[in-house]
Enzyme design. Structure first.
Site, PDB file in Angstrom:
ATOM      1  N   SER A 153      -8.594  -8.567   2.405  1.00 53.46           N
ATOM      2  CA  SER A 153      -7.293  -8.967   1.928  1.00 53.46           C
ATOM      3  C   SER A 153      -6.382  -8.580   2.932  1.00 53.46           C
ATOM      4  O   SER A 153      -7.393  -8.509   4.601  1.00 53.46           O
ATOM      5  CB  SER A 153      -6.917  -6.993   1.063  1.00 53.46           C
ATOM      6  OG  SER A 153      -5.255  -7.389   1.231  1.00 53.46           O
ATOM      7  N   TYR A 166      -7.237   2.136   1.722  1.00 57.49           N
ATOM      8  CA  TYR A 166      -7.729   0.195   1.703  1.00 57.49           C
ATOM      9  C   TYR A 166      -7.640  -0.205   2.333  1.00 57.49           C
ATOM     10  O   TYR A 166      -8.456  -1.313   2.662  1.00 57.49           O
ATOM     11  CB  TYR A 166      -6.229   0.449   0.427  1.00 57.49           C
ATOM     12  CG  TYR A 166      -6.868  -0.962  -0.427  1.00 57.49           C
ATOM     13  CD1 TYR A 166      -7.483  -1.729  -1.419  1.00 57.49           C
ATOM     14  CD2 TYR A 166      -5.929  -1.892   0.567  1.00 57.49           C
ATOM     15  CE1 TYR A 166      -7.542  -2.239  -1.751  1.00 57.49           C
ATOM     16  CE2 TYR A 166      -6.423  -3.187  -0.445  1.00 57.49           C
ATOM     17  CZ  TYR A 166      -6.617  -3.472  -0.999  1.00 57.49           C
ATOM     18  OH  TYR A 166      -6.880  -4.954  -1.708  1.00 57.49           O
TER      19      TYR A 166
END
Ligand code: NDP
Length: 246
Positions: A153, A166
């Site tokens: 990501s 995350y």
């Protein structure tokens, strides 16, 4: 968008395991790999979703997939070893491993994240890919030209406020990718890279950005060229790279 025009039989005779294959990007990856000739091993926690993907692949006449239900939050070392044993008995090797499954977890100041939520997220996003990779390494080494993809990501490459565990977990898999890639370099036929899908129209994106109109972002199938490139023979010399699908 990543430019790559995959030949229709790009992944013929390849066996490719995808985690989180029942939904979102993992589902699109499974369908796309199968459409390009791969036998896909569908790993995920919701059996009904995996069965729906299985049915779609079978109905399209692509190679028969395998279903392996596994909850990455609770799976033990033995579960990963058992899975490796089953794949070894059935296929004798693994040509592709896509670490796609992940959870978003709490998006708040790091200092207000509960320890339990932190541990749970790290189990799914970091510990599970480590244990799965370790179990699959002998199978990957048994393939002539194997590819491991860590789905990353943008917040795993540059930290951003309120992205919590995350973001930290995505930094961890970028690190795992680099260490593994360097270990394989010149010693095995296995290559290891990370791939950032970019904003993509899935349940996770909706959870992260509830007010965003879904049509703002491409659908999962539109970002598949980068996945296919990394899983097929054209990326044979690419190792230790952090790539973007868009
Ligand atoms: P989704 O939430 O749509 O899908 C995630 C998949 O992971 C689901 O199939 C889910 O299973 C599975 N999964 C979650 N927890 C577990 C678990 N404990 N055990 C087994 N499987 C599990 O997410 P996306 O498709 O959007 O994301 C895929 C990857 O792409 C992730 O790594 C994500 O971080 C990354 N990413 C996504 C972006 C986006 O915009 N969508 C942007 C950047 C990165 P189930 O269906 O059963 O819940």
């Amino acid at each position: 968008m990543f430019k790559y025009d995959p030949p229709s039989e790009l992944l013929k005779d390849r066996v490719i395991l995808i985690t989180g294959a029942g939904d979102g990007i993992g589902k699109a990856c499974a369908l796309s790999c199968a459409a390009h000739g791969a036998t896909v091993v569908l790993v995920g926690r919701t059996l009904a979703k995996l069965e729906a993907v299985y049915d779609e692949i079978e109905a399209a006449g692509h190679p028969q997939p395998a279903i392996c239900p596994l909850n990455l939050e609770t799976a033990s070392e033995k579960d990963y070893d058992d899975l490796a044993g089953q794949l070894f008995d059935t296929f004798g090797r693994l040509d592709g491993l896509v670490h796609n499954a992940a959870q978003l977890g709490p998006r708040t100041h790091l200092d207000s994240v509960k320890s339990e939520a932190w541990m749970q997220l790290m189990q799914v996003n970091v510990n599970a890919p480590f244990m799965l990779t370790r179990a699959m390494m002998p199978l990957l080494r048994a393939a002539p030209d194997a590819s491991v993809i860590f789905v990353s990501s943008s917040v795993g490459r540059k930290g951003r406020a309120y992205w919590g565990p995350y973001a930290v977990s995505k930094f961890a898999i970028e690190g795992m990718m680099q260490v593994l890639a360097d270990e394989q370099d010149g010693t095995t036929q296995v290559r290891v890279n990370s791939l950032n899908p970019g904003a993509t129209r899935t349940a996770m994106r909706k959870k992260a950005y509830p007010a965003e109109p879904p049509e703002t972002n491409p659908e999962p199938h539109e970002i598949m060229p980068a996945f296919l490139y990394l899983l097929g023979p054209d990326s044979r010399t690419i190792n230790g790279q952090a790539l973007d699908a868009q």
